[in-house]
Design an enzyme around this catalytic site. Structure first.
Site, PDB file in Angstrom:
ATOM      1  N   ASP A 136       1.150  -1.329   0.089  1.00  0.00           N
ATOM      2  CA  ASP A 136      -0.104   0.053  -0.087  1.00  0.00           C
ATOM      3  C   ASP A 136       0.815   1.154  -0.083  1.00  0.00           C
ATOM      4  O   ASP A 136       1.897   1.171   0.349  1.00  0.00           O
ATOM      5  CB  ASP A 136      -0.913   0.077   1.104  1.00  0.00           C
ATOM      6  CG  ASP A 136      -0.258  -0.063   2.630  1.00  0.00           C
ATOM      7  OD1 ASP A 136       0.838  -0.559   2.579  1.00  0.00           O
ATOM      8  OD2 ASP A 136      -0.694   0.690   3.360  1.00  0.00           O
ATOM      9  N   GLU A 223       0.711  -1.515   5.594  1.00  0.00           N
ATOM     10  CA  GLU A 223       1.370  -0.951   6.497  1.00  0.00           C
ATOM     11  C   GLU A 223       1.360   0.605   6.751  1.00  0.00           C
ATOM     12  O   GLU A 223       1.701   0.962   7.799  1.00  0.00           O
ATOM     13  CB  GLU A 223       2.940  -1.169   5.676  1.00  0.00           C
ATOM     14  CG  GLU A 223       4.050  -1.596   6.602  1.00  0.00           C
ATOM     15  CD  GLU A 223       4.608  -0.127   6.958  1.00  0.00           C
ATOM     16  OE1 GLU A 223       5.479  -0.096   7.988  1.00  0.00           O
ATOM     17  OE2 GLU A 223       4.463   0.696   6.243  1.00  0.00           O
ATOM     18  N   GLU A 224       0.900   1.428   5.754  1.00  0.00           N
ATOM     19  CA  GLU A 224       0.790   2.615   5.928  1.00  0.00           C
ATOM     20  C   GLU A 224      -0.108   3.316   6.895  1.00  0.00           C
ATOM     21  O   GLU A 224      -0.166   4.224   7.551  1.00  0.00           O
ATOM     22  CB  GLU A 224       0.679   3.515   4.684  1.00  0.00           C
ATOM     23  CG  GLU A 224       1.247   3.081   3.521  1.00  0.00           C
ATOM     24  CD  GLU A 224       2.732   3.872   3.761  1.00  0.00           C
ATOM     25  OE1 GLU A 224       2.915   4.638   4.786  1.00  0.00           O
ATOM     26  OE2 GLU A 224       3.749   3.731   2.846  1.00  0.00           O
ATOM     27  N   HIS A 488       9.132  15.040   0.462  1.00  0.00           N
ATOM     28  CA  HIS A 488       7.670  15.221   0.491  1.00  0.00           C
ATOM     29  C   HIS A 488       6.866  14.619  -0.387  1.00  0.00           C
ATOM     30  O   HIS A 488       5.634  14.624  -0.468  1.00  0.00           O
ATOM     31  CB  HIS A 488       7.269  16.627   0.295  1.00  0.00           C
ATOM     32  CG  HIS A 488       7.756  17.407   1.425  1.00  0.00           C
ATOM     33  ND1 HIS A 488       6.902  17.550   2.490  1.00  0.00           N
ATOM     34  CD2 HIS A 488       8.211  18.731   1.456  1.00  0.00           C
ATOM     35  CE1 HIS A 488       7.408  18.347   3.307  1.00  0.00           C
ATOM     36  NE2 HIS A 488       8.343  19.076   2.750  1.00  0.00           N
TER      37      HIS A 488
END
Ligand SMILES: *[C@@H]1O[C@H](CO)[C@@H](O)[C@H](O)[C@H]1NC(C)=O
Ligand SMILES: *[C@@H]1O[C@H](CO)[C@@H](O)[C@H](O)[C@H]1NC(C)=O
Ligand SMILES: *[C@@H]1O[C@H](CO)[C@@H](O)[C@H](O)[C@H]1NC(C)=O
Ligand SMILES: *[C@@H]1O[C@H](CO)[C@@H](O)[C@H](O)[C@H]1NC(C)=O
Length: 526
Positions: A136, A223-224, A488
């Site tokens: 993900d 995981e995020e 970013h």
């Protein structure tokens, strides 16, 4: 008289001073230039390097581009693009037919969208290992990108894909959750890695490879946003089957080229522990009222004061109490003069180095438990004193501290029992440091594979600033200083060379893991 006595004393003192200085300098130099050799001598040859054919290279690029076009985005803890996750399932089946077709591979879905592969080796006496990655990604919008984030397009030898972290609240939220921060780098190219593992296996099968040592590949899908249903389910699945692992390699770090200030060469870091975490809500309740007759202290005022104390009064600097001290000492040779002397002599310069490190947010994260205020909520109307104020604080715990110590310190700092802590997310103590000595098969195998592929010697253990349960952490990517500007997540990209290196790394790692040759210390080999 006093003066003449003084003169004599000065002479003696000067002599003593010079002598001690000489001793200190000698010790400094000895420690700098006589650090223990960390080399390992393997009794056998390493795995042969496998070179890709031209058509395989094209296949590799195409497979990556295809994967990058599937936006497997985790939006929030409860929201993922499940359409994309479904699509990803079908995608890997078509992109890696040999993996899914092999009689050596058992495949299953875990937690709905995570993938677990068990590759059967020929020698059952060897403990299996596991490669963990996740599929993900964090959200991205096309603004600021040279090429759209989910286009998988190519420009100047780089493949662009899927960004991260463009809107600020997401940056904080997602970065706090996934904690992929290292020396200020947020590296988002994890999409390439799950693919890299499967791609390496696909090519190995094509070349007729049959493993000796069994292994698992786990690809988590969330995981995020905590890994609660993905990686953790995978680990639980293996636990209930009583699977014992020789080692587990998860994503983290990489080969840092010019990222650590003052170093001469690229440095490969393997993570051997990580920081723990506490996320708390702090709530203050007070009687509501009209703004025409305010109480002396409002819920907002009480909570703000507590939060301000937390931010001012940070947890202590623990530099050298965790593995980060050993990391700098091991790397001492890699620093330019005079930093090499400084790093080799942290017994003397430790306090100085720790003070310099804590000046930047990334260095600070390395030396202490960090306190981050992330959410603040109170009030709904301009003339009403709110009943409730609530804020969220996120601690990342240094390996030398525990959840309990941090909670206690927080209590002492806030010193106000009108501020009520609560939490609905689990706390994590920092995991114990994974062994990384000469005799540890997993560590040495990872290290050897890095040397095979990246041709860099120094591989020091580092502290990962992330949060997933794992043993070793390494990402087969060279991270350069210029990549920092992409932190970013805008214009996230990987060079075609870089993609090949990822696959090469897994070629080496999978084959090196087949050896049962134990590394021995070079000085024992007289
Ligand atoms: C979710 O993924 C699908 C493709 O699998 C895509 O068409 C759709 O736009 C995505 N949704 C969002 C909200 O990004
Ligand atoms: C194995 O893969 C081939 C394509 O490479 C495919 O034609 C075949 O049907 C697959 N066999 C099985 C049992 O899935
Ligand atoms: C923090 O203080 C409160 C009382 O203010 C107490 O109930 C709680 O047990 C303390 N927690 C810790 C970890 O010391
Ligand atoms: C804080 O409270 C909010 C609202 O009740 C809740 O959604 C959130 O999960 C809580 N966070 C923690 C860390 O407990």
């Amino acid at each position: 008289m006093a003066i003449s006595m003084g003169k004599g004393s000065v002479g003696v003192l000067t002599g003593v001073f010079i002598a001690s200085l000489a001793v200190v300098v000698a010790v400094l130099l000895l420690r700098t230039y006589n650090l223990p050799e960390l080399k390992v001598a393997w009794k056998g040859k390493g795995a042969p390097r496998i070179e890709l054919e031209e058509d395989e290279r094209e296949q590799l690029y195409e497979a990556l581009k295809g994967a990058l076009r599937i936006p497997t985005v985790s939006f929030s803890p409860s929201e993922q693009n499940t359409t994309a996750l479904e699509e990803f399932k079908e995608y890997i089946k078509s992109a890696f037919p040999r993996v899914f077709n092999s009689s050596l591979v058992e495949y299953e879905l875990v937690g709905g969208y995570s993938h677990l592969f068990n590759v059967q080796g020929s020698d059952n006496s060897l403990l299996p290992y596991m490669l963990l990655a996740h599929l993900d990604v964090v959200p991205a919008t096309p603004e600021g990108w040279d090429l759209p984030p989910f286009s998988g397009e190519e420009k100047d030898g780089y493949i662009y894909g899927r960004g991260s972290l463009d809107d600020k609240s997401r940056v904080i939220d997602v970065a706090a959750q996934s904690g992929r921060t290292l020396f200020g780098v947020l590296i988002g190219l994890h999409f390439t890695l799950p693919k890299g593992i499967l791609q390496a296996l696909e090519f190995l099968f094509k070349k007729g490879y049959k493993p000796r040592r069994s292994f698992y590949i786990g690809l988590g899908h969330d995981e995020e946003i905590s890994g609660r249903h993905g990686a953790k389910e995978i680990v639980k699945t293996l636990e209930t089957r009583n699977v014992k692992l020789e080692y587990l390699l998860d994503e983290g770090f990489g080969v840092l080229d010019g990222v650590i200030y003052g170093t001469k060469r690229p440095i490969a870091l393997i993570g051997v522990t990580e920081k723990g975490a506490i996320t708390l809500n702090l709530t203050v309740n007070s009687p509501p009222g009209h703004s025409s007759m305010p109480p002396r202290e409002s819920s907002i005022g009480i909570l703000s004061a507590a939060l301000s104390r937390l931010e001012q009064d940070q947890m202590p600097n623990r530099f050298g109490k965790g593995p980060e001290g050993a990391m700098f000492e091991q790397l001492a040779d890699e620093f330019y003069f005079p930093l090499n002397i400084v790093m080799a002599n942290l017994w003397l310069f430790g306090p100085l180095v720790s003070r310099i490190l804590q000046r930047t947010p990334s260095g600070n994260a390395l030396v202490r438990t960090t306190t981050a205020l992330t959410i603040f909520n109170a009030g709904i109307k301009s003339n009403v004193i709110p009943q409730t104020a609530r804020a969220t604080v996120n601690f990342r715990i240094h390996p030398a501290e525990t959840v309990n110590e941090v909670l206690k310190a927080m209590n002492t700092t806030i010193m106000d029992d009108r501020v009520i802590p609560s939490s609905d997310v689990p706390f994590f103590d920092p995991p114990s440091i994974s062994p990384h000595d000469e005799e540890t098969f997993g560590y040495q195998t990872v290290k050897r594979s890095i040397t095979d592929v990246f041709l860099v010697e120094p591989v020091a253990p580092g502290v990962s600033i992330g949060n997933t349960a794992s043993i070793y952490k390494f990402r087969a990517l060279v991270i350069k200083d210029e990549d920092l500007s992409r932190f970013h997540g805008i214009n996230e990209r990987i060079s075609k060379e870089g993609i090949e290196t990822v696959v090469q790394f897994y070629f080496q790692l999978i084959q090196n893991s087949d050896t049962d040759i134990v590394p021995v210390q070079s000085h024992l080999e007289l």
